[in-house]
Design a protein around this motif. Structure first.
Motif, PDB file in Angstrom:
ATOM      1  N   VAL A   1       0.841  -1.194   0.000  1.00  0.00           N
ATOM      2  CA  VAL A   1       0.000   0.000   0.000  1.00  0.00           C
ATOM      3  C   VAL A   1       0.875   1.244   0.000  1.00  0.00           C
ATOM      4  O   VAL A   1       2.065   1.197   0.314  1.00  0.00           O
ATOM      5  CB  VAL A   1      -0.937   0.004   1.220  1.00  0.00           C
ATOM      6  CG1 VAL A   1      -1.792  -1.266   1.240  1.00  0.00           C
ATOM      7  CG2 VAL A   1      -0.162   0.136   2.531  1.00  0.00           C
ATOM      8  N   ARG A   2       0.271   2.370  -0.351  1.00  0.00           N
ATOM      9  CA  ARG A   2       1.000   3.636  -0.347  1.00  0.00           C
ATOM     10  C   ARG A   2       1.249   4.082   1.090  1.00  0.00           C
ATOM     11  O   ARG A   2       0.325   4.151   1.908  1.00  0.00           O
ATOM     12  CB  ARG A   2       0.203   4.695  -1.092  1.00  0.00           C
ATOM     13  CG  ARG A   2       0.160   4.503  -2.604  1.00  0.00           C
ATOM     14  CD  ARG A   2       1.462   4.912  -3.265  1.00  0.00           C
ATOM     15  NE  ARG A   2       1.663   6.349  -3.192  1.00  0.00           N
ATOM     16  CZ  ARG A   2       1.268   7.208  -4.127  1.00  0.00           C
ATOM     17  NH1 ARG A   2       0.652   6.774  -5.204  1.00  0.00           N
ATOM     18  NH2 ARG A   2       1.505   8.501  -3.987  1.00  0.00           N
TER      19      ARG A   2
ATOM     20  N   GLU B   1       2.236  -3.707   3.653  1.00  0.00           N
ATOM     21  CA  GLU B   1       3.570  -3.126   3.702  1.00  0.00           C
ATOM     22  C   GLU B   1       3.558  -1.842   2.885  1.00  0.00           C
ATOM     23  O   GLU B   1       3.084  -1.823   1.756  1.00  0.00           O
ATOM     24  CB  GLU B   1       4.600  -4.107   3.143  1.00  0.00           C
ATOM     25  CG  GLU B   1       4.712  -5.393   3.947  1.00  0.00           C
ATOM     26  CD  GLU B   1       5.771  -6.345   3.392  1.00  0.00           C
ATOM     27  OE1 GLU B   1       6.447  -5.962   2.406  1.00  0.00           O
ATOM     28  OE2 GLU B   1       5.909  -7.445   3.939  1.00  0.00           O
ATOM     29  N   GLY B   2       4.077  -0.761   3.441  1.00  0.00           N
ATOM     30  CA  GLY B   2       4.018   0.534   2.792  1.00  0.00           C
ATOM     31  C   GLY B   2       5.203   0.798   1.887  1.00  0.00           C
ATOM     32  O   GLY B   2       6.320   0.360   2.145  1.00  0.00           O
ATOM     33  N   ALA B   3       4.932   1.518   0.808  1.00  0.00           N
ATOM     34  CA  ALA B   3       5.982   2.001  -0.092  1.00  0.00           C
ATOM     35  C   ALA B   3       5.556   3.372  -0.583  1.00  0.00           C
ATOM     36  O   ALA B   3       4.362   3.653  -0.726  1.00  0.00           O
ATOM     37  CB  ALA B   3       6.195   1.050  -1.265  1.00  0.00           C
TER      38      ALA B   3
ATOM     39  N   GLY C   1       4.992   6.442  -3.104  1.00  0.00           N
ATOM     40  CA  GLY C   1       4.794   6.803  -4.496  1.00  0.00           C
ATOM     41  C   GLY C   1       4.339   5.644  -5.354  1.00  0.00           C
ATOM     42  O   GLY C   1       4.429   4.465  -4.975  1.00  0.00           O
ATOM     43  N   SER C   2       3.838   5.976  -6.538  1.00  0.00           N
ATOM     44  CA  SER C   2       3.392   4.955  -7.477  1.00  0.00           C
ATOM     45  C   SER C   2       4.545   4.059  -7.914  1.00  0.00           C
ATOM     46  O   SER C   2       4.398   2.838  -8.008  1.00  0.00           O
ATOM     47  CB  SER C   2       2.760   5.621  -8.701  1.00  0.00           C
ATOM     48  OG  SER C   2       1.647   6.405  -8.325  1.00  0.00           O
ATOM     49  N   ALA C   3       5.687   4.685  -8.177  1.00  0.00           N
ATOM     50  CA  ALA C   3       6.861   3.888  -8.560  1.00  0.00           C
ATOM     51  C   ALA C   3       7.282   2.956  -7.431  1.00  0.00           C
ATOM     52  O   ALA C   3       7.668   1.811  -7.664  1.00  0.00           O
ATOM     53  CB  ALA C   3       8.012   4.799  -8.947  1.00  0.00           C
ATOM     54  N   GLY C   4       7.172   3.429  -6.195  1.00  0.00           N
ATOM     55  CA  GLY C   4       7.588   2.633  -5.047  1.00  0.00           C
ATOM     56  C   GLY C   4       6.765   1.376  -4.859  1.00  0.00           C
ATOM     57  O   GLY C   4       7.314   0.288  -4.624  1.00  0.00           O
TER      58      GLY C   4
ATOM     59  N   THR D   1      -0.888  -4.872  -5.328  1.00  0.00           N
ATOM     60  CA  THR D   1      -1.039  -3.453  -4.994  1.00  0.00           C
ATOM     61  C   THR D   1      -2.053  -2.814  -5.916  1.00  0.00           C
ATOM     62  O   THR D   1      -2.520  -3.429  -6.897  1.00  0.00           O
ATOM     63  CB  THR D   1       0.302  -2.709  -5.087  1.00  0.00           C
ATOM     64  OG1 THR D   1       0.183  -1.438  -4.437  1.00  0.00           O
ATOM     65  CG2 THR D   1       0.747  -2.494  -6.535  1.00  0.00           C
ATOM     66  N   TYR D   2      -2.398  -1.581  -5.626  1.00  0.00           N
ATOM     67  CA  TYR D   2      -3.209  -0.743  -6.498  1.00  0.00           C
ATOM     68  C   TYR D   2      -2.280   0.349  -7.031  1.00  0.00           C
ATOM     69  O   TYR D   2      -1.612   1.036  -6.265  1.00  0.00           O
ATOM     70  CB  TYR D   2      -4.390  -0.138  -5.723  1.00  0.00           C
ATOM     71  CG  TYR D   2      -3.992   0.591  -4.463  1.00  0.00           C
ATOM     72  CD1 TYR D   2      -3.725   1.970  -4.473  1.00  0.00           C
ATOM     73  CD2 TYR D   2      -3.843  -0.083  -3.260  1.00  0.00           C
ATOM     74  CE1 TYR D   2      -3.335   2.640  -3.317  1.00  0.00           C
ATOM     75  CE2 TYR D   2      -3.458   0.582  -2.098  1.00  0.00           C
ATOM     76  CZ  TYR D   2      -3.206   1.935  -2.138  1.00  0.00           C
ATOM     77  OH  TYR D   2      -2.806   2.590  -1.000  1.00  0.00           O
TER      78      TYR D   2
END
Length: 372
Positions: free
Chosen positions: A189-190, A226-228, A230-233, A246-247
């Motif tokens: 997720v973001r 688990e967070g990342a 940005g869209s690229a992340g 992911t979305y």
């Protein structure tokens, strides 16, 4: 035409366009073919505009900027638009603080932020102007499964932790004949404030038959994952994590070679294509009651059961002052947006977006012209 395309070619486009947006290089702009005489852009006002916000619209913005530079070069003007894809929340914050000329956002500015933006705009309301639609992919990494099908309820239960393995009976029921492993599901997720997250959670609210109960908003509310950043992340995280999902905007899923799930809206699985996304957009209505603001009511899109309509589509906005700019900034904003709404739409489908329908383009042009 299917929106999927060669990932390597897309990566080359994005890398070249990012260099252009960051540096304002006229050399890169020279390779863009434009008909400057047909453009309504005046290329007037200050030479350098600044914007920040949505990472979802980054690749579209690269296209807008390179096209605008090329148009103005042919008209004898040197211009640049520096755009930082720092996230929708950050873009709105910087816009309110008068640190940038416009913000990119996947959610319209509203509530307290809209009131603060009006102060920044010398008492004039800020307008949300949609420049391009971007389908959001449910992108996953699951070896041996290339054609996964989910629906709104299954997606909600994956992202709130009720479904934890890929062979859960609810997923199996939607994927007859597909051998699904007992691999644990990792939801990515973001971690940053994101309009994509807001739109995704609005979709889950509309399409999950009550399975999503934690609400929407720019921050993820599901309580797992688990967070990342940005869209690229998030796309890169899924690429390196078997069993994850992911979305994320289509262009980022394609750049990372991720599989993309079809969505069953009640009339069978719908693959993400230009046609299926456009079919859902056809049902969109404006939330605002007249005036220049063009905020969309996307509930009818997210909850659609129309045959052949892909429901997970977000609108990319540019947030601008309806009035209150100094003369040079106002002229430049109108010139850039005019170009973006017209010749800037060319090529968007090739990089994972759905260009503006003609009906939207007409209303958008009226709003741009009305900026004081």
């Amino acid at each position: 035409m299917n929106l999927k395309r060669n990932g390597a070619l897309l990566g080359l486009f994005a890398a070249g366009a990012l260099t252009l947006a960051a540096c304002g290089s006229d050399n890169n702009a020279g390779s863009v073919e434009v008909d400057a005489d047909a453009s309504g852009a005046t290329c007037e006002g200050k030479a350098n505009l600044s914007g920040a916000g949505s990472s979802a619209q980054k690749n579209a913005m690269d296209n807008f900027v390179s096209t605008y530079i090329a148009v103005c070069n042919e008209k004898g003007s040197t211009v640049n638009v520096a755009y930082n894809p720092s996230g929708s929340g950050d873009g709105r914050t910087q816009f309110i603080a008068s640190q940038i000329d416009f913000a990119g956002s996947d959610s319209g500015i509203e509530g307290e932020q809209a009131a603060l933006a009006a102060e920044r705009c010398a008492g004039n309301p800020a307008w949300n102007l949609p420049l391009v639609f971007g389908p959001v992919a449910l992108a996953y990494n699951l070896e041996g499964v290339d054609n996964l099908v989910v629906d709104g309820e299954v997606a909600a239960k994956i992202f709130n932790g009720q479904i934890t393995t890929w062979n859960d009976p609810a997923i199996v029921a939607l994927n007859e004949g597909v051998e699904l492993p007992d691999t644990p599901i990792t939801a990515i997720v973001r971690s940053d404030s994101s309009g994509t997250t807001d739109n995704f959670q609005q979709y889950l609210e509309a399409a999950s038959n009550g399975a999503w109960t934690t609400g929407a908003g720019s921050d993820f509310t599901g309580g797992i994952g688990e967070g990342a950043k940005g869209s690229a992340g998030v796309a890169q995280a899924v690429s390196g994590s078997p069993g994850s999902i992911t979305y994320v905007e289509l262009s980022f899923a394609e750049q990372n070679g991720l599989s993309i799930a079809s969505i069953d809206t009640g009339n069978g699985p719908v693959e993400l294509t230009a046609e299926s996304a456009a079919a859902a957009i056809d049902g969109a209505e404006f939330a605002s009651a007249g005036g220049g603001d063009l905020t969309l009511d996307l509930t009818s899109i997210f909850g659609t059961d129309a045959e052949g309509a892909y429901p997970l589509v977000l609108a990319t906005y540019e947030i601008v002052c309806s009035g209150g700019y100094d003369a040079d900034t106002g002229a430049a904003i109108k010139s850039f947006l005019t170009s973006a709404a017209n010749e800037g739409q060319e090529g968007l489908e090739e990089i994972g977006y759905v260009p503006l329908p003609d009906s939207f383009k007409t209303q958008l042009t009226e709003s741009i012209d009305a900026i004081a």
